[in-house]
Scaffold this motif. Structure first.
Motif, mmCIF file in Angstrom:
data_model
loop_
_atom_site.group_PDB
_atom_site.id
_atom_site.type_symbol
_atom_site.label_atom_id
_atom_site.label_comp_id
_atom_site.label_asym_id
_atom_site.label_seq_id
_atom_site.Cartn_x
_atom_site.Cartn_y
_atom_site.Cartn_z
ATOM 1 N N SER A 176 46.485 4.426 13.276
ATOM 2 C CA SER A 176 45.998 4.051 14.610
ATOM 3 C C SER A 176 45.175 5.161 15.259
ATOM 4 O O SER A 176 44.680 4.975 16.365
ATOM 5 N N MET A 177 45.022 6.286 14.574
ATOM 6 C CA MET A 177 44.194 7.367 15.098
ATOM 7 C C MET A 177 42.746 6.897 15.164
ATOM 8 O O MET A 177 42.255 6.257 14.233
ATOM 9 N N SER A 178 42.081 7.210 16.262
ATOM 10 C CA SER A 178 40.693 6.770 16.392
ATOM 11 C C SER A 178 39.790 7.580 15.472
ATOM 12 O O SER A 178 40.066 8.730 15.160
ATOM 13 N N SER A 179 38.717 6.965 15.068
ATOM 14 C CA SER A 179 37.723 7.657 14.245
ATOM 15 C C SER A 179 36.428 7.721 15.032
ATOM 16 O O SER A 179 36.262 7.077 16.057
ATOM 17 N N ALA A 180 35.500 8.466 14.529
ATOM 18 C CA ALA A 180 34.213 8.601 15.209
ATOM 19 C C ALA A 180 33.368 7.338 15.048
ATOM 20 O O ALA A 180 32.300 7.234 15.628
ATOM 21 N N ALA B 5 38.291 7.967 2.908
ATOM 22 C CA ALA B 5 38.875 7.745 4.227
ATOM 23 C C ALA B 5 40.069 8.675 4.435
ATOM 24 O O ALA B 5 41.023 8.649 3.669
ATOM 25 N N LEU B 6 40.002 9.485 5.459
ATOM 26 C CA LEU B 6 41.025 10.490 5.710
ATOM 27 C C LEU B 6 42.340 9.862 6.154
ATOM 28 O O LEU B 6 43.405 10.205 5.651
ATOM 29 N N ARG B 7 42.281 8.925 7.097
ATOM 30 C CA ARG B 7 43.519 8.342 7.619
ATOM 31 C C ARG B 7 44.301 7.622 6.533
ATOM 32 O O ARG B 7 45.510 7.777 6.421
ATOM 33 N N ASN C 9 42.144 16.858 -2.981
ATOM 34 C CA ASN C 9 40.875 16.206 -3.320
ATOM 35 C C ASN C 9 40.377 15.213 -2.275
ATOM 36 O O ASN C 9 39.681 14.262 -2.601
ATOM 37 N N VAL C 10 40.751 15.399 -1.024
ATOM 38 C CA VAL C 10 40.235 14.550 0.046
ATOM 39 C C VAL C 10 39.418 15.439 0.975
ATOM 40 O O VAL C 10 39.965 16.156 1.793
ATOM 41 N N PRO D 76 43.239 19.801 2.026
ATOM 42 C CA PRO D 76 44.588 19.512 1.533
ATOM 43 C C PRO D 76 45.655 19.512 2.623
ATOM 44 O O PRO D 76 46.673 18.856 2.484
ATOM 45 N N ASN D 77 45.445 20.236 3.713
ATOM 46 C CA ASN D 77 46.439 20.310 4.786
ATOM 47 C C ASN D 77 46.192 19.296 5.900
ATOM 48 O O ASN D 77 46.619 19.510 7.031
ATOM 49 N N ALA D 78 45.537 18.218 5.611
ATOM 50 C CA ALA D 78 45.196 17.234 6.637
ATOM 51 C C ALA D 78 46.414 16.719 7.410
ATOM 52 O O ALA D 78 46.351 16.647 8.641
ATOM 53 N N PRO D 79 47.545 16.379 6.761
ATOM 54 C CA PRO D 79 48.670 15.877 7.560
ATOM 55 C C PRO D 79 49.129 16.881 8.612
ATOM 56 O O PRO D 79 49.388 16.510 9.755
#
Length: 170
Positions: free
Chosen positions: A59-63, A70-72, A101-102, A106-109
């Motif tokens: 539910s996080m908004s994207s640009a 896709a990151l989310r 590999n995104v 790697p530390n996105a969460p």
């Protein structure tokens, strides 16, 4: 449930009951199968929390710009209940694993959950850096107020297995 370790995991801390239950399972003839069933029951108790966290990040908004990968959805795929029986750490938790590999992120969460966000260079111009923020506390808010329900679900799975082993002895 108590927050333990990194800010992107939530777990039930180890206690003597789980250690004793694990020892009792090892003593049984079909202990390996019993351990699998106990772990599955504990994971099942935590699945609603994992699904809530997945829904929160989605539910996080994207640009609004189409980007790939896709990151989310990559972060949501990496959210899973984790159970370990024995070893250095025993217990059950919901964890957001690293997103290898995104987008080289790697530390996105962890970064998406942090109030301070993260810094990165602008695409195509390595000299200009920007500060970016995600959805603050998306992981933590998914569990607020329901920690007791998840903890009791895990304890119920442990109690069911202990009762099952005790019934065999009779």
């Amino acid at each position: 449930m108590m927050a333990g370790g990194p800010p992107f995991s939530l777990g039930v801390e180890t206690h003597a009951g789980l250690a004793a239950l694990t020892r009792a399972i090892r003593a049984e003839e079909d202990g390996k199968q019993l351990r699998k069933e106990l772990a599955a029951g504990m994971r099942e108790a935590l699945k609603p929390g994992a699904n809530e966290a997945k829904g929160s990040i989605m539910s996080m908004s994207s640009a609004g710009l189409p980007t790939s990968p896709a990151l989310r959805s990559a972060v949501a795929r990496k959210i899973r209940p984790e159970v370990k029986l024995g070893g250095r750490w025993s217990g059950a938790r919901v964890k957001a694993f690293k997103t290898k590999n995104v987008r080289g992120f790697p530390n996105a969460p962890k970064r998406l959950n942090r109030a301070g966000g993260w810094r990165h260079p602008v695409y195509g111009n390595r000299e200009v850096w920007v500060q970016q923020r995600g959805k603050v506390d998306w992981f933590d808010r998914a569990f607020q107020g329901r920690e007791g329900a998840y903890k009791s679900g895990v304890e119920q799975a442990m109690e069911n297995m202990a009762r099952r082993i005790a019934d065999r002895a009779r």
